[in-house]
Design an enzyme around this catalytic site. Structure first.
Site, PDB file in Angstrom:
ATOM      1  N   LYS A  43      -3.238   2.014   4.188  1.00 48.69           N
ATOM      2  CA  LYS A  43      -4.200   0.987   4.552  1.00 48.69           C
ATOM      3  C   LYS A  43      -4.093   0.746   6.040  1.00 48.69           C
ATOM      4  O   LYS A  43      -2.988   0.565   6.566  1.00 48.69           O
ATOM      5  CB  LYS A  43      -3.946  -0.317   3.800  1.00 48.69           C
ATOM      6  CG  LYS A  43      -4.987  -1.398   4.156  1.00 48.69           C
ATOM      7  CD  LYS A  43      -4.786  -2.666   3.361  1.00 48.69           C
ATOM      8  CE  LYS A  43      -3.654  -3.499   3.890  1.00 48.69           C
ATOM      9  NZ  LYS A  43      -3.611  -4.834   3.246  1.00 48.69           N
ATOM     10  N   GLY A  62       3.201 -15.140   3.564  1.00 48.48           N
ATOM     11  CA  GLY A  62       2.555 -14.974   4.856  1.00 48.48           C
ATOM     12  C   GLY A  62       3.324 -14.202   5.901  1.00 48.48           C
ATOM     13  O   GLY A  62       2.767 -13.800   6.915  1.00 48.48           O
TER      14      GLY A  62
END
Length: 322
Positions: free
Chosen positions: A67, A221
């Protein structure tokens, strides 16, 4: 080569399909049937953007690829685009030829939410009733929707650096028929049985003293050197699990606790080992468990491969001679 545009993803990938793909990948990683390549993630010196590559090879699922993408913090304000932008490329592991290009924005949100949801399934107390959200941006809504499917939660509480964004998660809570309350971090840590932190912070917000015994925390995160969502001392109190140990201690939440000597690399466990039954996971109602979700390339490959199959089946895949 097959192309699956971003616009087709909402009709192809469900939360359940993402959950199953991610849970399977975590199990394969722990069994050493799949492995991730080293992550490249860099500030490019333009638009405050972070850009990088995550890839790997799942021999069990025969998924090979990467990705490419990252975080453009000014996108929403300047271009009315979400800040996270990415594309997944799949290759034929038998020949090396490019196999597919898949829009990765929604897939990233779904697979990230699936990862924390998998951690809740395997690590949170069965009687968890209150879920606390730290962060209220685009990703937080996906996180909350997925998490609410894992336990019989009765209330959602939340805190955000920008309180005006809290209606984003209040709406999700209301859609699920649950009450929502905006609280301060000390109350959130005290009251929540499960906490999801999904911010892009470089300084901790949740402190160890905030968190009650028996809590499960999913830190979703921190995926870059320097980022940090929770105090390092909290990891020292908790039993720590992660998707990929190497990433956890280098670019994940554990980087700080390891760097400060509060925990060792050997204290960080693979969540896949719990899924496979080779690690006991939570052992008591008072134990604090923490999942460091750094985001691995194999997650992206698994959900993208599933989308390609569905796109071909439903006749929406675009085939080009490349």
């Amino acid at each position: 080569m097959i192309i699956v545009p971003e616009r087709e993803i909402p009709d192809l990938m469900t939360r359940k399909a993402a959950f199953d793909a991610v849970e399977g990948v975590f199990a394969a990683m722990a069994s050493q049937d799949a492995y991730n390549f080293a992550v490249i993630r860099e500030a490019i010196g333009h638009e405050d953007a972070l850009y990088g590559f995550k890839g790997g090879f799942d021999q069990a699922g025969m998924a090979l690829g990467l990705k490419a993408g990252g975080y453009w913090p000014n996108n929403m304000e300047k271009h009315q685009l979400i800040n996270h932008q990415s594309t997944v490329f799949l290759f034929d592991p038998d020949t090396g030829r490019v196999k597919a290009m898949v829009g990765g924005n929604l897939l990233t949100a779904l697979r990230t939410a699936a990862a924390s949801s998998v951690s809740i399934k395997h690590l949170a107390r069965k009687d968890a009733k209150v879920i606390g959200m730290i962060g209220a941006g685009h990703q937080a809504t996906f996180q909350l929707r997925a998490a609410l499917e894992q336990r019989e939660f009765e209330k959602v509480i939340g805190w955000n650096f920008h309180p005006e964004m809290l209606p984003n998660i209040e709406k999700v809570a209301n859609e699920a028929g649950l009450p929502f309350e905006a609280v301060e971090l000390d109350q959130l840590g005290h009251d929540a049985d499960v906490i999801i932190s999904i911010t892009s912070a470089f300084a901790p917000s949740l402190l160890s003293e905030h968190v009650s015994a028996g809590t499960h925390i999913a830190c979703m995160g921190t995926d870059t050197k320097g980022k940090q969502e929770v105090e390092s001392a909290l990891l020292a109190r908790a039993t720590v699990f992660t998707d990929e140990v190497a990433q956890s201690i280098s670019i994940g939440e554990a980087q700080h606790a390891v760097g400060e000597g509060l925990i060792k690399e050997s204290d960080v466990n693979q969540l896949g080992a719990v899924i496979n039954g080779t690690h006991s996971g939570r052992t008591s109602a008072d134990e604090i468990t923490l999942f460091d979700g750094t985001g691995v390339g194999l997650q992206d490959l698994a959900v993208a491969a599933s989308v390609v199959d569905l796109a071909i089946e439903k006749g929406v895949a675009i085939e080009v001679d490349f």
